[in-house]
Motif scaffolding. Structure first.
Motif, PDB file in Angstrom:
ATOM      1  N   UNK A  52       0.777  -1.289  -0.149  1.00 48.15           N
ATOM      2  CA  UNK A  52       0.059  -0.184  -0.025  1.00 48.15           C
ATOM      3  C   UNK A  52       0.798   1.205  -0.085  1.00 48.15           C
ATOM      4  N   UNK A  53       0.603   2.183  -0.711  1.00 54.84           N
ATOM      5  CA  UNK A  53       1.101   3.651  -0.671  1.00 54.84           C
ATOM      6  C   UNK A  53      -0.055   4.664  -0.715  1.00 54.84           C
ATOM      7  N   UNK A  54       0.232   5.950  -0.593  1.00 53.06           N
ATOM      8  CA  UNK A  54      -0.324   7.094  -0.489  1.00 53.06           C
ATOM      9  C   UNK A  54      -0.104   8.078  -1.521  1.00 53.06           C
ATOM     10  N   UNK A  55      -0.993   8.403  -2.555  1.00 57.63           N
ATOM     11  CA  UNK A  55      -0.877   9.464  -3.366  1.00 57.63           C
ATOM     12  C   UNK A  55      -1.310  10.813  -2.870  1.00 57.63           C
ATOM     13  N   UNK A  56      -0.606  11.850  -2.843  1.00 58.50           N
ATOM     14  CA  UNK A  56      -0.944  13.007  -2.457  1.00 58.50           C
ATOM     15  C   UNK A  56      -0.890  14.389  -3.717  1.00 58.50           C
ATOM     16  N   UNK A  57      -1.886  15.040  -3.639  1.00 56.50           N
ATOM     17  CA  UNK A  57      -1.872  15.928  -4.802  1.00 56.50           C
ATOM     18  C   UNK A  57      -2.383  17.325  -4.063  1.00 56.50           C
ATOM     19  N   UNK A  58      -1.587  18.441  -4.682  1.00 58.23           N
ATOM     20  CA  UNK A  58      -2.076  19.570  -4.264  1.00 58.23           C
ATOM     21  C   UNK A  58      -1.536  20.776  -5.258  1.00 58.23           C
ATOM     22  N   UNK A  59      -2.258  22.031  -5.251  1.00 57.53           N
ATOM     23  CA  UNK A  59      -2.229  22.885  -6.534  1.00 57.53           C
ATOM     24  C   UNK A  59      -2.091  24.291  -5.788  1.00 57.53           C
ATOM     25  N   UNK A  60      -1.256  25.221  -6.391  1.00 61.27           N
ATOM     26  CA  UNK A  60      -0.914  26.571  -5.948  1.00 61.27           C
ATOM     27  C   UNK A  60      -1.422  27.572  -6.987  1.00 61.27           C
ATOM     28  N   UNK A  61      -2.085  28.533  -6.244  1.00 59.70           N
ATOM     29  CA  UNK A  61      -2.601  29.416  -7.144  1.00 59.70           C
ATOM     30  C   UNK A  61      -1.657  30.754  -7.494  1.00 59.70           C
ATOM     31  N   UNK A  62      -2.206  31.857  -8.408  1.00 66.90           N
ATOM     32  CA  UNK A  62      -1.266  32.917  -8.810  1.00 66.90           C
ATOM     33  C   UNK A  62      -0.688  33.576  -7.645  1.00 66.90           C
ATOM     34  N   UNK A  63      -1.197  33.767  -6.525  1.00 69.40           N
ATOM     35  CA  UNK A  63      -0.852  34.263  -5.239  1.00 69.40           C
ATOM     36  C   UNK A  63       0.001  33.737  -4.288  1.00 69.40           C
ATOM     37  N   UNK A  65      -0.357  30.704  -2.784  1.00 68.13           N
ATOM     38  CA  UNK A  65      -1.197  29.983  -1.889  1.00 68.13           C
ATOM     39  C   UNK A  65      -1.339  28.552  -2.318  1.00 68.13           C
ATOM     40  N   UNK A  66      -0.967  27.646  -1.272  1.00 68.75           N
ATOM     41  CA  UNK A  66      -1.019  26.421  -1.903  1.00 68.75           C
ATOM     42  C   UNK A  66      -2.576  25.588  -1.374  1.00 68.75           C
ATOM     43  N   UNK A  67      -2.958  24.976  -1.822  1.00 72.85           N
ATOM     44  CA  UNK A  67      -4.309  24.392  -1.588  1.00 72.85           C
ATOM     45  C   UNK A  67      -4.347  23.220  -0.418  1.00 72.85           C
ATOM     46  N   UNK A  68      -5.215  22.868   0.102  1.00 76.37           N
ATOM     47  CA  UNK A  68      -4.895  21.427   0.948  1.00 76.37           C
ATOM     48  C   UNK A  68      -4.654  20.555   0.139  1.00 76.37           C
ATOM     49  N   UNK A  69      -4.272  19.417   0.736  1.00 78.89           N
ATOM     50  CA  UNK A  69      -3.535  18.162  -0.029  1.00 78.89           C
ATOM     51  C   UNK A  69      -4.783  17.022  -0.214  1.00 78.89           C
ATOM     52  N   UNK A  70      -4.872  16.601  -1.453  1.00 79.34           N
ATOM     53  CA  UNK A  70      -5.924  15.485  -1.468  1.00 79.34           C
ATOM     54  C   UNK A  70      -5.139  14.251  -1.641  1.00 79.34           C
ATOM     55  N   UNK A  71      -5.666  13.005  -1.027  1.00 81.61           N
ATOM     56  CA  UNK A  71      -4.992  11.903  -0.623  1.00 81.61           C
ATOM     57  C   UNK A  71      -5.898  10.820  -1.421  1.00 81.61           C
ATOM     58  N   UNK A  72      -5.076   9.826  -1.986  1.00 82.43           N
ATOM     59  CA  UNK A  72      -5.633   8.635  -2.368  1.00 82.43           C
ATOM     60  C   UNK A  72      -4.874   7.472  -2.071  1.00 82.43           C
ATOM     61  N   UNK A  73      -5.407   6.432  -1.562  1.00 82.57           N
ATOM     62  CA  UNK A  73      -4.560   5.241  -1.393  1.00 82.57           C
ATOM     63  C   UNK A  73      -4.562   4.242  -2.533  1.00 82.57           C
ATOM     64  N   UNK A  74      -3.402   3.438  -2.863  1.00 81.83           N
ATOM     65  CA  UNK A  74      -3.657   2.505  -3.696  1.00 81.83           C
ATOM     66  C   UNK A  74      -2.485   1.453  -3.407  1.00 81.83           C
ATOM     67  N   UNK A  75      -2.670   0.394  -4.213  1.00 84.62           N
ATOM     68  CA  UNK A  75      -1.895  -0.798  -3.890  1.00 84.62           C
ATOM     69  C   UNK A  75      -1.003  -1.333  -4.918  1.00 84.62           C
TER      70      UNK A  75
END
Length: 290
Positions: A247-258, A260-270
């Motif tokens: 098992x592993x965790x995939x983390x995704x986040x985004x930054x806007x033009x100011x 500022x980073x978003x919260x992190x979205x997490x998905x588990x996969x195997x």
């Protein structure tokens, strides 16, 4: 012991219904009947000198009333105890004396004088509110109301411009035609400062992902995005080769033009290692459930 209170028509008189389930298993034998019941209020007159309650001798005694007219307004203690005729039992060859008075059961009650005209509610003549600090009775901000004895569903608006950003307390109270103020009702609220361009969402300019361990903002693997204030149905692929099986965790986040980073979205996969040397599917020979 269950104690309940019911009002008589005479508003200064009360009756008390006392349900005594006298299961003195550690004090009396189950076969012995309660022969006597007495009560007293506040001061103990001594065993046998309390107010006698007329009962039918038995294992369970229910319901009696007493008059509280002679007591002063305020809190009182009602005490109740029962009596079983003395008897003896044989325990391990020894004769043991039983019976007598039980422990005293206690209930606290409050006597209140209610005037006969108290059922006529005075009209509410004024309402006021204030924020955080009480300016004194009558010095709050006026709440328009109808002069009635029962005002419900009152709504009003107030200006929060002068308030600082953060949490505040709104206090509301009313005064009746007798000049008496009610207790204050309190509501908490939060004032947040919003910029004038709040409805214009900043563009998303960057995206990144990482597996299991956060490398720090801006140090993840790049996700190609087109600068926009609304990105939907974004797809990307990544290489699983360096990852171990499991098992592993995939983390995704985004930054806007100011910046500022978003919260992190997490998905588990195997990740599972597949043997490519044999493409034949193995037969399923058994299924179980629980």
């Amino acid at each position: 012991m269950l104690l309940s209170m019911n009002k008589y028509n005479h508003l200064t008189r009360y009756s008390f219904t006392l349900l005594l389930i006298l299961c003195f298993a550690a004090f009396y034998s189950k076969s012995q009947n309660v022969e006597r019941l007495e009560y007293f209020v506040d001061s103990d007159p001594g065993f046998g000198n309390g107010q006698k309650v007329t009962i039918v001798p038995g294992l369970e005694v229910t319901n009696f009333q007493f008059n509280v007219d002679s007591f002063y307004v305020g809190f009182h203690n009602l005490y109740v105890r029962a009596f079983v005729n003395p008897y003896t039992i044989l325990v391990d060859g020894k004769t043991i004396s039983k019976g007598g008075w039980s422990h005293t059961l206690t209930r606290t009650y409050y006597k209140e004088n209610i005037s006969h005209n108290s059922l006529t509610l005075p009209n509410i003549t004024k309402g006021e509110f204030y924020i955080d600090i009480d300016p004194g009775f009558g010095n709050g901000n006026n709440i328009p109301i109808a002069t009635e004895s029962n005002n419900s569903n009152i709504s009003f608006a107030f200006d929060v411009t002068v308030l600082s950003a953060g949490f505040h307390n709104l206090f509301v109270r009313f005064k009746d035609s007798n000049g008496k103020w009610s207790l204050c009702s309190i509501r908490n609220f939060y004032k947040e400062l919003l910029s004038n361009d709040i409805n214009i969402l900043p563009y998303i300019t960057r995206g990144e992902y990482f597996i299991d361990t956060d490398p720090g903002f801006g140090n993840g693997n790049d996700i190609q995005v087109n600068a926009s204030n609304n990105i939907t149905d974004l797809n990307f692929t990544f290489d699983l080769t360096p990852l171990s099986s499991g098992f592993h965790n995939l983390y995704v986040r985004f930054m806007n033009e100011k910046g500022i980073w978003s919260l992190v979205n997490v998905r588990n996969f195997y990740k599972e290692e597949v043997d490519n040397s044999n493409n034949d599917l193995v037969n399923i020979i058994e299924v179980s459930f629980y």
